[in-house]
Design an enzyme around this catalytic site. Sequence first.
Site, PDB file in Angstrom:
ATOM      1  N   HIS A   1      -7.521  -5.886  -0.108  1.00  0.00           N
ATOM      2  CA  HIS A   1      -6.300  -5.109   0.117  1.00  0.00           C
ATOM      3  C   HIS A   1      -5.555  -5.659   1.334  1.00  0.00           C
ATOM      4  O   HIS A   1      -5.997  -5.469   2.473  1.00  0.00           O
ATOM      5  CB  HIS A   1      -6.759  -3.671   0.373  1.00  0.00           C
ATOM      6  CG  HIS A   1      -5.667  -2.669   0.430  1.00  0.00           C
ATOM      7  ND1 HIS A   1      -4.935  -2.298  -0.670  1.00  0.00           N
ATOM      8  CD2 HIS A   1      -5.192  -1.936   1.471  1.00  0.00           C
ATOM      9  CE1 HIS A   1      -4.066  -1.378  -0.318  1.00  0.00           C
ATOM     10  NE2 HIS A   1      -4.187  -1.137   0.974  1.00  0.00           N
TER      11      HIS A   1
ATOM     12  N   TRP B   1      -9.919   0.196  -5.087  1.00  0.00           N
ATOM     13  CA  TRP B   1      -9.339   1.519  -4.785  1.00  0.00           C
ATOM     14  C   TRP B   1      -7.923   1.623  -5.350  1.00  0.00           C
ATOM     15  O   TRP B   1      -7.475   2.684  -5.754  1.00  0.00           O
ATOM     16  CB  TRP B   1      -9.356   1.706  -3.265  1.00  0.00           C
ATOM     17  CG  TRP B   1      -9.018   3.078  -2.745  1.00  0.00           C
ATOM     18  CD1 TRP B   1      -8.034   3.392  -1.855  1.00  0.00           C
ATOM     19  CD2 TRP B   1      -9.686   4.319  -3.038  1.00  0.00           C
ATOM     20  NE1 TRP B   1      -8.039   4.742  -1.584  1.00  0.00           N
ATOM     21  CE2 TRP B   1      -9.043   5.337  -2.305  1.00  0.00           C
ATOM     22  CE3 TRP B   1     -10.763   4.670  -3.867  1.00  0.00           C
ATOM     23  CZ2 TRP B   1      -9.431   6.675  -2.354  1.00  0.00           C
ATOM     24  CZ3 TRP B   1     -11.145   6.011  -3.926  1.00  0.00           C
ATOM     25  CH2 TRP B   1     -10.484   6.995  -3.176  1.00  0.00           C
TER      26      TRP B   1
ATOM     27  N   LYS C   1       4.273   2.112  -2.319  1.00  0.00           N
ATOM     28  CA  LYS C   1       4.676   3.287  -3.103  1.00  0.00           C
ATOM     29  C   LYS C   1       6.128   3.609  -2.751  1.00  0.00           C
ATOM     30  O   LYS C   1       6.961   3.889  -3.614  1.00  0.00           O
ATOM     31  CB  LYS C   1       3.772   4.492  -2.776  1.00  0.00           C
ATOM     32  CG  LYS C   1       2.259   4.236  -2.895  1.00  0.00           C
ATOM     33  CD  LYS C   1       1.451   5.481  -2.503  1.00  0.00           C
ATOM     34  CE  LYS C   1       0.049   5.226  -1.946  1.00  0.00           C
ATOM     35  NZ  LYS C   1      -0.937   4.602  -2.736  1.00  0.00           N
TER      36      LYS C   1
ATOM     37  N   SER D   1       0.816  -1.205   0.000  1.00  0.00           N
ATOM     38  CA  SER D   1       0.000   0.000   0.000  1.00  0.00           C
ATOM     39  C   SER D   1       0.858   1.267   0.000  1.00  0.00           C
ATOM     40  O   SER D   1       1.732   1.413  -0.837  1.00  0.00           O
ATOM     41  CB  SER D   1      -0.953  -0.063   1.193  1.00  0.00           C
ATOM     42  OG  SER D   1      -2.114   0.629   0.890  1.00  0.00           O
TER      43      SER D   1
HETATM   44  C1  GTR Z   1      -5.440   4.427   1.584  1.00  0.00           C
HETATM   45  C2  GTR Z   1      -4.850   5.275   0.511  1.00  0.00           C
HETATM   46  C3  GTR Z   1      -4.083   4.403  -0.444  1.00  0.00           C
HETATM   47  C4  GTR Z   1      -3.229   3.372   0.247  1.00  0.00           C
HETATM   48  C5  GTR Z   1      -3.773   2.901   1.593  1.00  0.00           C
HETATM   49  C6  GTR Z   1      -2.763   2.290   2.562  1.00  0.00           C
HETATM   50  O1  GTR Z   1      -6.268   5.094   2.428  1.00  0.00           O
HETATM   51  O2  GTR Z   1      -5.888   5.935  -0.138  1.00  0.00           O
HETATM   52  O3  GTR Z   1      -3.343   5.192  -1.340  1.00  0.00           O
HETATM   53  O4  GTR Z   1      -1.936   3.765   0.343  1.00  0.00           O
HETATM   54  O5  GTR Z   1      -4.364   3.899   2.293  1.00  0.00           O
HETATM   55  O6  GTR Z   1      -1.619   2.674   2.645  1.00  0.00           O
HETATM   56  O7  GTR Z   1      -3.212   1.435   3.326  1.00  0.00           O
END
Ligand code: GTR
Length: 430
Positions: free
Chosen positions: A411, A360, A273, A269
């Site tokens: 996720h 997402w 990045k 997540s």
């Molecule tokens: C979310 C965000 C994502 C992702 C995620 C995470 O809220 O919108 O870009 O990075 O968090 O890191 O769990």
Amino acid sequence: MRRPKWFMTGNGATGWRAGIAVLGALCAVIVALSGADAKADVEEGDSLKLPEIMVTLDGEAVTSVAQWRQTRRDEILDLFRTHVYGRSPDAPVEMSYKTFEEDPHALGGKALRRQVALTLSTEAGEARIDVLLYLPAAAEEPVPVFLLLNFGGNHTVHSDSAIALPRGWVQPRVSPPEEYRGARQDVHCVELIIERGYGVATAYCGDIDPDYRHGFTHGVHQLFDVPEERPGDAWGAVAAWAWGLSRILDYLETEKAVDSSRVAVLGHSRLGKAALWAGAEDERFSVVISNNSGCTGAALARRPVGESVAAINRSFPHWFADNYKAYSDREDELPVDQHMLIALIAPRPAYVGSASEDRWADPEGEFLAAVHAAPAYELYGLKGLSTTEMPDVNTPIQEGHIGYHLRAGRHDVTEYDWERYMDFAEKHWK
Ligand code: GTR
């Protein structure tokens, strides 16, 4: 508000055309909710008008590794620094490493556990990153290591009672820290990694940069930043985490039991990045793995699905350079897109892991970025992804130098993901 393209009816769309558009939108919503999106393919990527990887800013076609290395790679890096992640400092920093805890018979004798404090200092300040390292106890040779940051503190990655608690701020959802020992054990799969003969190194992302809007005054920002003089391309949290990963690699290079030429950087997540950016900036990482990194990670910004640049800038203004805010609702004007981030990893192996219900993060956008990174690998005579058609769930693609899978589910990082990442790294490490 930014809308997905399928929602747009275009100028003058009235009557039956608008009706069909609404129906289409409803179908898309149903499909998105069911997690069974239409298959993405390479043509869709083409229609997004992605910026060219292989044309220099002067308009010259890049046809050799020499041109890539001498010109184009640096141009792309610089564009990402200026417009997206911000510029990490290259000022000198002093570092010292101190093992504060060690057990050669940890995890029931399966692993050596070492906890090391990395102290970083400049004239402006000091920061400390605690690294937790597990290595297979039976290893006779230096072992390859998977390096990843964690979200809530080293103690969340395993129930091992010897793991030190984080010393500073933690997310409210993992507070008070004592209650979350081992809470993310299923995500980190330490035993699984050790059993396959690899080491795992992790550090709490908050040691590097606490994940809230603190005005760039905490973590490693204290070493360099003058908050009132922040230019538009000053680094955000993602770049700080990536920079911290490189400092941990500096330390791993000093560990005799670690094969530092085979360190895979991995992240989930937001930390995915950071792992991608670390792999782009620092060519010492031998394999780079993104797990569900989504917007401004592996997913194409121009694909209007899932989290948008506007949404991420709104919710997490401290993650990226201020210059990035100019691209909210204007993705088409970005001089880069995320396929170029993966291209920066070439010729090293890169892997993108998506999850089918993680709309997402836009799994298809992540897949298409991996597809369109191929030209950089081809310059080296290597194959990027071995297919241009989105695979079915749980059907990993691992033949080329870019790997991809779409895991069934949400996720997360699961054993399934770890097994695939280790399969892929293993192939390239042999
Ligand atoms: C979310 C965000 C994502 C992702 C995620 C995470 O809220 O919108 O870009 O990075 O968090 O890191 O769990």
